[in-house]
Design a protein around this motif. Structure first.
Motif, PDB file in Angstrom:
ATOM      1  N   ASP A 249      -1.738  -3.643   5.336  1.00 21.57           N
ATOM      2  CA  ASP A 249      -1.764  -2.679   4.237  1.00 21.57           C
ATOM      3  C   ASP A 249      -3.186  -2.215   3.946  1.00 21.57           C
ATOM      4  N   HIS A 250      -3.297  -0.967   3.465  1.00 18.74           N
ATOM      5  CA  HIS A 250      -4.604  -0.402   3.121  1.00 18.74           C
ATOM      6  C   HIS A 250      -5.244  -1.179   1.960  1.00 18.74           C
ATOM      7  N   ASP A 251      -6.411  -1.719   2.191  1.00 23.16           N
ATOM      8  CA  ASP A 251      -7.221  -2.378   1.156  1.00 23.16           C
ATOM      9  C   ASP A 251      -6.497  -3.484   0.390  1.00 23.16           C
TER      10      ASP A 251
ATOM     11  N   SER B 116       0.879  -1.183   0.000  1.00 28.05           N
ATOM     12  CA  SER B 116       0.000   0.000   0.000  1.00 28.05           C
ATOM     13  C   SER B 116       0.909   1.224   0.000  1.00 28.05           C
ATOM     14  N   ASP B 117       0.905   2.019   1.047  1.00 30.29           N
ATOM     15  CA  ASP B 117       1.676   3.253   1.014  1.00 30.29           C
ATOM     16  C   ASP B 117       2.892   3.254   1.936  1.00 30.29           C
ATOM     17  N   GLY B 118       3.362   2.056   2.303  1.00 28.02           N
ATOM     18  CA  GLY B 118       4.606   1.975   3.073  1.00 28.02           C
ATOM     19  C   GLY B 118       5.809   2.127   2.152  1.00 28.02           C
TER      20      GLY B 118
ATOM     21  N   LEU C 113      -8.798  -1.354   6.367  1.00 31.00           N
ATOM     22  CA  LEU C 113      -9.804  -0.861   5.419  1.00 31.00           C
ATOM     23  C   LEU C 113     -10.213   0.547   5.828  1.00 31.00           C
ATOM     24  N   ASN C 114     -10.121   1.471   4.890  1.00 33.80           N
ATOM     25  CA  ASN C 114     -10.554   2.838   5.162  1.00 33.80           C
ATOM     26  C   ASN C 114     -12.034   2.916   4.840  1.00 33.80           C
ATOM     27  N   SER C 115     -12.815   3.417   5.772  1.00 32.64           N
ATOM     28  CA  SER C 115     -14.234   3.569   5.472  1.00 32.64           C
ATOM     29  C   SER C 115     -14.632   5.025   5.695  1.00 32.64           C
TER      30      SER C 115
ATOM     31  N   SER D 267       7.010  19.066  -0.935  1.00 36.66           N
ATOM     32  CA  SER D 267       6.803  17.993   0.049  1.00 36.66           C
ATOM     33  C   SER D 267       5.461  17.316  -0.197  1.00 36.66           C
ATOM     34  N   ILE D 268       5.329  16.135   0.378  1.00 38.59           N
ATOM     35  CA  ILE D 268       4.070  15.383   0.273  1.00 38.59           C
ATOM     36  C   ILE D 268       2.948  16.199   0.919  1.00 38.59           C
ATOM     37  N   GLY D 269       3.250  16.777   2.074  1.00 37.64           N
ATOM     38  CA  GLY D 269       2.259  17.579   2.795  1.00 37.64           C
ATOM     39  C   GLY D 269       1.747  18.732   1.943  1.00 37.64           C
TER      40      GLY D 269
ATOM     41  N   PRO E 132     -13.294  11.917  -3.939  1.00 42.60           N
ATOM     42  CA  PRO E 132     -13.534  10.998  -2.814  1.00 42.60           C
ATOM     43  C   PRO E 132     -13.316   9.541  -3.218  1.00 42.60           C
ATOM     44  N   ARG E 133     -13.103   8.719  -2.227  1.00 40.72           N
ATOM     45  CA  ARG E 133     -12.932   7.279  -2.484  1.00 40.72           C
ATOM     46  C   ARG E 133     -14.284   6.596  -2.622  1.00 40.72           C
ATOM     47  N   TYR E 134     -14.240   5.355  -3.107  1.00 44.08           N
ATOM     48  CA  TYR E 134     -15.404   4.474  -3.028  1.00 44.08           C
ATOM     49  C   TYR E 134     -15.851   4.460  -1.574  1.00 44.08           C
TER      50      TYR E 134
ATOM     51  N   ALA F  74       1.595  18.809  -1.264  1.00 43.88           N
ATOM     52  CA  ALA F  74       0.733  18.246  -2.317  1.00 43.88           C
ATOM     53  C   ALA F  74      -0.689  18.088  -1.794  1.00 43.88           C
ATOM     54  N   PHE F  75      -0.805  17.608  -0.545  1.00 38.98           N
ATOM     55  CA  PHE F  75      -2.137  17.463   0.052  1.00 38.98           C
ATOM     56  C   PHE F  75      -2.777  18.843   0.267  1.00 38.98           C
ATOM     57  N   ASP F  76      -2.008  19.760   0.808  1.00 35.64           N
ATOM     58  CA  ASP F  76      -2.560  21.090   1.097  1.00 35.64           C
ATOM     59  C   ASP F  76      -3.033  21.788  -0.179  1.00 35.64           C
TER      60      ASP F  76
ATOM     61  N   VAL G  84      -3.462   1.914  -5.332  1.00 31.34           N
ATOM     62  CA  VAL G  84      -3.134   3.315  -5.619  1.00 31.34           C
ATOM     63  C   VAL G  84      -3.833   4.257  -4.661  1.00 31.34           C
ATOM     64  N   GLY G  85      -3.113   5.238  -4.155  1.00 31.76           N
ATOM     65  CA  GLY G  85      -3.739   6.206  -3.268  1.00 31.76           C
ATOM     66  C   GLY G  85      -3.191   7.597  -3.499  1.00 31.76           C
ATOM     67  N   ARG G  86      -3.721   8.523  -2.728  1.00 30.98           N
ATOM     68  CA  ARG G  86      -3.258   9.901  -2.847  1.00 30.98           C
ATOM     69  C   ARG G  86      -1.763  10.060  -2.568  1.00 30.98           C
ATOM     70  N   PRO G  87      -1.182   9.263  -1.655  1.00 32.58           N
ATOM     71  CA  PRO G  87       0.257   9.429  -1.446  1.00 32.58           C
ATOM     72  C   PRO G  87       1.062   9.253  -2.745  1.00 32.58           C
ATOM     73  N   HIS G  88       0.576   8.395  -3.638  1.00 31.87           N
ATOM     74  CA  HIS G  88       1.309   8.177  -4.893  1.00 31.87           C
ATOM     75  C   HIS G  88       1.133   9.356  -5.848  1.00 31.87           C
TER      76      HIS G  88
ATOM     77  N   ALA H 219     -11.778   0.526  -7.858  1.00 30.31           N
ATOM     78  CA  ALA H 219     -12.374   1.848  -7.621  1.00 30.31           C
ATOM     79  C   ALA H 219     -11.273   2.865  -7.331  1.00 30.31           C
ATOM     80  N   ARG H 220     -10.218   2.440  -6.651  1.00 26.28           N
ATOM     81  CA  ARG H 220      -9.089   3.335  -6.381  1.00 26.28           C
ATOM     82  C   ARG H 220      -8.371   3.729  -7.670  1.00 26.28           C
ATOM     83  N   VAL H 221      -8.284   2.796  -8.587  1.00 30.65           N
ATOM     84  CA  VAL H 221      -7.632   3.096  -9.872  1.00 30.65           C
ATOM     85  C   VAL H 221      -8.433   4.167 -10.613  1.00 30.65           C
ATOM     86  N   ARG H 222      -9.730   3.978 -10.711  1.00 37.78           N
ATOM     87  CA  ARG H 222     -10.561   4.967 -11.423  1.00 37.78           C
ATOM     88  C   ARG H 222     -10.485   6.334 -10.741  1.00 37.78           C
ATOM     89  N   ARG H 223     -10.465   6.322  -9.438  1.00 40.82           N
ATOM     90  CA  ARG H 223     -10.404   7.571  -8.688  1.00 40.82           C
ATOM     91  C   ARG H 223      -9.047   8.255  -8.881  1.00 40.82           C
ATOM     92  N   GLY H 224      -7.983   7.482  -8.925  1.00 40.98           N
ATOM     93  CA  GLY H 224      -6.649   8.037  -9.147  1.00 40.98           C
ATOM     94  C   GLY H 224      -6.564   8.675 -10.528  1.00 40.98           C
TER      95      GLY H 224
HETATM   96  P1  AMP Z   1      -6.237   7.729   0.161  1.00 40.94           P
HETATM   97  O1  AMP Z   1      -6.642   6.475   0.895  1.00 40.94           O
HETATM   98  O2  AMP Z   1      -5.789   7.444  -1.227  1.00 40.94           O
HETATM   99  O3  AMP Z   1      -7.264   8.808   0.253  1.00 40.94           O
HETATM  100  O4  AMP Z   1      -4.918   8.274   0.894  1.00 40.94           O
HETATM  101  C1  AMP Z   1      -4.942   8.455   2.272  1.00 40.94           C
HETATM  102  C2  AMP Z   1      -3.525   8.397   2.816  1.00 40.94           C
HETATM  103  O5  AMP Z   1      -2.861   9.613   2.487  1.00 40.94           O
HETATM  104  C3  AMP Z   1      -3.492   8.308   4.323  1.00 40.94           C
HETATM  105  O6  AMP Z   1      -3.462   6.957   4.749  1.00 40.94           O
HETATM  106  C4  AMP Z   1      -2.215   9.014   4.683  1.00 40.94           C
HETATM  107  O7  AMP Z   1      -1.143   8.081   4.687  1.00 40.94           O
HETATM  108  C5  AMP Z   1      -1.991   9.983   3.539  1.00 40.94           C
HETATM  109  N1  AMP Z   1      -2.338  11.370   3.908  1.00 40.94           N
HETATM  110  C6  AMP Z   1      -3.554  11.899   4.144  1.00 40.94           C
HETATM  111  N2  AMP Z   1      -3.488  13.225   4.411  1.00 40.94           N
HETATM  112  C7  AMP Z   1      -2.159  13.545   4.345  1.00 40.94           C
HETATM  113  C8  AMP Z   1      -1.422  14.761   4.522  1.00 40.94           C
HETATM  114  N3  AMP Z   1      -2.017  15.923   4.813  1.00 40.94           N
HETATM  115  N4  AMP Z   1      -0.074  14.702   4.370  1.00 40.94           N
HETATM  116  C9  AMP Z   1       0.530  13.549   4.071  1.00 40.94           C
HETATM  117  N5  AMP Z   1      -0.095  12.377   3.897  1.00 40.94           N
HETATM  118  C10 AMP Z   1      -1.420  12.361   4.019  1.00 40.94           C
END
Ligand code: AMP
Ligand code: FE
Ligand code: FE
Ligand code: ZN
Length: 294
Positions: free
Chosen positions: A39-41, A14-16, A66-68, A148-150, A166-168, A152-154, A131-135, A99-104
């Motif tokens: 790992d996530h999902d 996942s995102d490790g 699992l993220n809900s 920075s990653i932060g 949003p996710r599924y 990118a989120f901001d 695939v997630g937002r961290p990627h 669903a994560r792929v389509r959302r990405g």
């Molecule tokens: P997703 O499940 O694809 O929406 O991605 C969520 C993941 O993004 C979380 O598990 C965190 O690891 C990471 N994340 C969420 N918000 C932030 C943030 N502000 N800065 C860095 N990483 C974040």
């Protein structure tokens, strides 16, 4: 003395940052003998992790996180002792991953429309598992749009940012049902972070009724007072207090691998519960069809 139990970790599935083998090596070096990979999902890292664990004599607990979502809120549900090879369970995970792929893809499209040129193919490469937002954030950083990653989120992909999708929507109850459908044990992850202490009481009876058996009490940087409060809640609702670091690799969450004390009682109670279910026919569960985001 090192803590020898860590029930919350992530790999490149996942995102490790570390592949399962390396994560296991590092756990072993840190003195962890009982490790859950969550790992996530995704359970894609578990086969490799199991092999590495056998070499190192680490006891690997097959897990997942699992993220809900509930409206604006999120609840993360951990699953332990999963019979993850069950085909019906894998089919449901595939629904979540697809669903994560389509959302990405959609997030990359939105970025492109806003003049931010990152490529979906690159995001895909960066994500070795689900695939997630961290990627997406990494791709933005590589392309020099953020430092920075932060950031990118901001700026781009945080909840209220212009390229957020949003996710599924998996409900917390369905996350519990999904875990139970693989004879797994469900536990709410980092309850003070999400959903927060104020809301927690409102969630516990319903999730308990859905089949949740644990509450992550010994989590990361939670203070002694927070741990006590969670422990009291776990006792009140008859839940097993679990714990771990949420280790993703350096620089992501503050607690090092094995850096959180988790009592032996946690794992003993989980094992007892898991033994009751092992090999029995799990309750069947089918996810509702995903609602396509427009
Ligand atoms: P997703 O499940 O694809 O929406 O991605 C969520 C993941 O993004 C979380 O598990 C965190 O690891 C990471 N994340 C969420 N918000 C932030 C943030 N502000 N800065 C860095 N990483 C974040
Ligand atoms: Fe994560
Ligand atoms: Fe989480
Ligand atoms: Zn986690």
């Amino acid at each position: 003395m090192a803590n020898y139990i860590d029930l919350h970790t992530h790999s490149t599935a996942s995102d490790g940052l570390y592949p399962p083998t390396e994560l296991l090596q590092r756990a072993h070096e840190a003195g962890v003998h009982i490790l859950a990979l969550t790992d996530h999902d995704s359970t894609e890292g578990l086969a490799e992790a199991k092999e590495a664990a056998e070499h190192l004599h680490v006891d690997l607990i097959p897990g997942i996180e699992l993220n809900s979502d509930v409206g604006e809120r999120e609840i993360h549900v951990l699953g332990y002792f999963l019979e993850y090879q069950r085909p019906e369970f894998q089919a449901m995970l595939k629904v979540l991953r697809d669903a994560r792929v389509r959302r990405g893809e959609r997030m990359v499209e939105l970025l492109n429309e806003q003049g931010i040129h990152i490529r979906w193919e690159r995001v895909r490469e960066l994500a070795q598992g689900s695939v997630g937002r961290p990627h997406v954030a990494k791709a933005l950083m590589e392309a020099g749009y953020v430092s920075s990653i932060g950031e990118a989120f901001d700026k781009y992909i945080g909840k209220h940012s212009p390229a957020y999708v949003p996710r599924y929507k998996l409900t917390p109850e369905d996350a519990v049902h999904l875990i139970n459908s693989a004879n797994g044990l469900a536990a709410m992850a980092h309850p003070i972070t999400l959903p927060g202490l104020d809301e927690l009481r409102g969630w516990l009876p319903g999730l308990r009724a859905a089949g949740m058996v644990g509450l992550e009490t010994y989590y990361g940087q939670y203070t002694e007072q927070e741990v006590e409060e969670l422990h009291a809640l776990a006792d009140e609702y008859g839940l097993i207090p679990t714990g771990g670091t949420d280790y993703h690799g350096p620089g992501i969450h503050p607690t090092p691998l094995g850096g959180r004390y988790v009592p032996a009682e946690s794992i003993e109670r989980l094992r007892t519960e898991a033994a009751k279910r092992r090999g029995t026919n799990p309750p069947q569960f089918k996810l509702p069809a995903p609602v396509e985001e427009s």
